[in-house]
Design a protein around this motif. Sequence first.
Motif, PDB file in Angstrom:
ATOM      1  N   LEU A 102       0.855  -1.036  -0.058  1.00 10.75           N
ATOM      2  CA  LEU A 102      -0.143   0.116  -0.042  1.00 10.75           C
ATOM      3  C   LEU A 102       1.010   1.377  -0.012  1.00 10.75           C
ATOM      4  O   LEU A 102       1.873   1.465   0.844  1.00 10.75           O
ATOM      5  CB  LEU A 102      -0.840   0.085   1.198  1.00 10.75           C
ATOM      6  CG  LEU A 102      -2.080  -0.770   1.259  1.00 10.75           C
ATOM      7  CD1 LEU A 102      -2.750  -0.435   2.649  1.00 10.75           C
ATOM      8  CD2 LEU A 102      -3.136  -0.643   0.177  1.00 10.75           C
ATOM      9  N   GLU A 103       0.716   2.157  -0.795  1.00  9.43           N
ATOM     10  CA  GLU A 103       1.326   3.523  -0.652  1.00  9.43           C
ATOM     11  C   GLU A 103       0.481   4.268   0.345  1.00  9.43           C
ATOM     12  O   GLU A 103      -0.525   4.222   0.323  1.00  9.43           O
ATOM     13  CB  GLU A 103       1.131   4.232  -2.194  1.00  9.43           C
ATOM     14  CG  GLU A 103       2.301   3.720  -3.176  1.00  9.43           C
ATOM     15  CD  GLU A 103       2.248   4.922  -4.272  1.00  9.43           C
ATOM     16  OE1 GLU A 103       3.124   4.792  -4.816  1.00  9.43           O
ATOM     17  OE2 GLU A 103       1.131   5.195  -4.553  1.00  9.43           O
ATOM     18  N   VAL A 104       1.334   5.106   1.071  1.00  4.43           N
ATOM     19  CA  VAL A 104       0.676   5.723   2.198  1.00  4.43           C
ATOM     20  C   VAL A 104       1.392   7.050   2.237  1.00  4.43           C
ATOM     21  O   VAL A 104       2.523   7.168   1.854  1.00  4.43           O
ATOM     22  CB  VAL A 104       0.812   4.995   3.694  1.00  4.43           C
ATOM     23  CG1 VAL A 104      -0.154   3.732   3.427  1.00  4.43           C
ATOM     24  CG2 VAL A 104       2.119   4.552   3.792  1.00  4.43           C
TER      25      VAL A 104
ATOM     26  N   LYS B 247       3.485  11.867  -4.020  1.00  5.37           N
ATOM     27  CA  LYS B 247       2.789  11.477  -5.416  1.00  5.37           C
ATOM     28  C   LYS B 247       1.461  11.342  -5.167  1.00  5.37           C
ATOM     29  O   LYS B 247       1.131  10.689  -3.999  1.00  5.37           O
ATOM     30  CB  LYS B 247       3.441  10.109  -6.042  1.00  5.37           C
ATOM     31  CG  LYS B 247       4.954  10.427  -6.675  1.00  5.37           C
ATOM     32  CD  LYS B 247       5.371   9.276  -7.343  1.00  5.37           C
ATOM     33  CE  LYS B 247       5.254   7.857  -6.661  1.00  5.37           C
ATOM     34  NZ  LYS B 247       6.371   7.496  -5.647  1.00  5.37           N
ATOM     35  N   PRO B 248       0.642  11.461  -5.978  1.00  5.06           N
ATOM     36  CA  PRO B 248      -0.785  11.543  -5.765  1.00  5.06           C
ATOM     37  C   PRO B 248      -0.988   9.581  -5.653  1.00  5.06           C
ATOM     38  O   PRO B 248      -0.202   8.634  -6.098  1.00  5.06           O
ATOM     39  CB  PRO B 248      -1.638  11.672  -7.172  1.00  5.06           C
ATOM     40  CG  PRO B 248      -0.637  11.871  -7.897  1.00  5.06           C
ATOM     41  CD  PRO B 248       0.660  12.005  -7.402  1.00  5.06           C
ATOM     42  N   ILE B 249      -1.804   9.196  -4.645  1.00  6.95           N
ATOM     43  CA  ILE B 249      -2.168   7.723  -4.315  1.00  6.95           C
ATOM     44  C   ILE B 249      -3.329   7.348  -4.869  1.00  6.95           C
ATOM     45  O   ILE B 249      -4.410   8.020  -4.921  1.00  6.95           O
ATOM     46  CB  ILE B 249      -2.206   7.860  -2.730  1.00  6.95           C
ATOM     47  CG1 ILE B 249      -0.752   8.128  -2.030  1.00  6.95           C
ATOM     48  CG2 ILE B 249      -2.556   6.331  -2.338  1.00  6.95           C
ATOM     49  CD1 ILE B 249      -1.017   8.112  -0.573  1.00  6.95           C
ATOM     50  N   THR B 250      -3.194   5.971  -5.504  1.00  6.89           N
ATOM     51  CA  THR B 250      -4.386   5.607  -6.256  1.00  6.89           C
ATOM     52  C   THR B 250      -5.124   4.418  -5.272  1.00  6.89           C
ATOM     53  O   THR B 250      -4.194   3.745  -4.920  1.00  6.89           O
ATOM     54  CB  THR B 250      -4.215   4.683  -7.680  1.00  6.89           C
ATOM     55  OG1 THR B 250      -3.208   5.706  -8.216  1.00  6.89           O
ATOM     56  CG2 THR B 250      -5.348   4.353  -8.084  1.00  6.89           C
ATOM     57  N   PRO B 251      -6.161   4.756  -4.654  1.00  3.93           N
ATOM     58  CA  PRO B 251      -6.609   4.047  -3.467  1.00  3.93           C
ATOM     59  C   PRO B 251      -6.742   2.522  -3.825  1.00  3.93           C
ATOM     60  O   PRO B 251      -7.241   2.178  -5.220  1.00  3.93           O
ATOM     61  CB  PRO B 251      -8.140   4.652  -3.241  1.00  3.93           C
ATOM     62  CG  PRO B 251      -8.133   6.006  -3.870  1.00  3.93           C
ATOM     63  CD  PRO B 251      -7.026   6.176  -5.048  1.00  3.93           C
ATOM     64  N   SER B 252      -6.508   1.716  -3.227  1.00  6.01           N
ATOM     65  CA  SER B 252      -6.465   0.345  -3.587  1.00  6.01           C
ATOM     66  C   SER B 252      -7.785  -0.373  -2.468  1.00  6.01           C
ATOM     67  O   SER B 252      -7.965   0.300  -1.588  1.00  6.01           O
ATOM     68  CB  SER B 252      -5.416  -0.404  -3.402  1.00  6.01           C
ATOM     69  OG  SER B 252      -4.294   0.123  -3.392  1.00  6.01           O
TER      70      SER B 252
END
Length: 285
Positions: A172-174, A224-229
């Motif tokens: 996960l990107e946070v 960076k913008p985070i794409t929700p998963s």
Amino acid sequence: MTVALSTERLWLDPLDPVRDAVDLHVAFTDPEVTTFKSPVSRDVQHSVDRLTEMVRNNDYWVVREAPDGPGIGFVGLIGGNGLDWLLSRGVWGRGYATEAATAVIDHAFRQPGVDRVEAWVDGANSRSLALARRVGLTERGQMPQSGPGTRVVLGKSREPVPTFVINLVAELEVDDVAASMGLFETLFQFRAAIVVGDPPTYASLDIGPWSGSRRLDLVAAEGKPITPSSLTVELANDLDAVHARAMAAGLRIAEPVTDRPWGRREFVLVLPEGHEITVSGPIGT
Ligand SMILES: CC(C)(COP(=O)(O)OP(=O)(O)OC[C@H]1O[C@@H](n2cnc3c(N)ncnc32)[C@H](O)[C@@H]1OP(=O)(O)O)[C@@H](O)C(=O)NCCC(=O)NCCS
């Protein structure tokens, strides 16, 4: 069509619910035998009904010590490769289940297209776990079950498997790795196994206290913008407690706790970055 099998000491005939119910009723009314195979049968007709249900689309063999002797148990192949077994209490401890299950596994592996067999065993069913290991099955994973604890999945392949994946790591990107680590620890007791950077830019969380458990990796988005998963966390227990902790942590609950028609109790929480986590547990915890 189920074919008759035999071993050194045993006869395995295709199970006939009406013919075999009286013999197997002995086991189905024994609380010790049915500890992990509930319910206890109410009467012989109940045993006929449950055997009828078991043999529908599956291969089951009644086990006998002599060609015309009484049924002392059964071994089943569910859907061609799922093992099931039971013996009357009086014949435990003689190696009969090992012998009968080995014959059934050998039979399964002679069928075209069957390259593995598996057994789903309640983690507290130590005799069944020991039996599964005696006949060459090894642990492959765990599954939720409706009661307490988990089901252990044990399996055996006909041939060694060339590519044997043991895990799949979610990432996960946070925005804030340290804060997210804290959140996952609070909610699910995940523990940081590896942390890189100060402040951290990467953390690998073990989902349990044991070495080699499944993992969740957290990576700093660094602006960076985070794409929700979306992720699903499957719990063996404690779903309502986790829900309470999510509320206390001020997380948004996108879907409230609901008992699903597929037998799971679930809710959906949303992390600050927009990642949606479905938390799923057994109904009744
Ligand atoms: C699961 C179950 C079939 C296992 O029965 P079991 O008697 O423990 O298993 P076996 O028949 O293979 O016997 C093995 C035992 O006999 C002993 N034994 C004696 N002679 C033997 C021989 N010739 N070969 C192998 N083992 C022998 C083994 O040492 C072992 O003893 P231990 O349990 O003290 O270690 C039985 O416990 C049962 O019916 N449980 C209820 C049904 C159930 O829960 N099913 C689960 C579905 S997932």
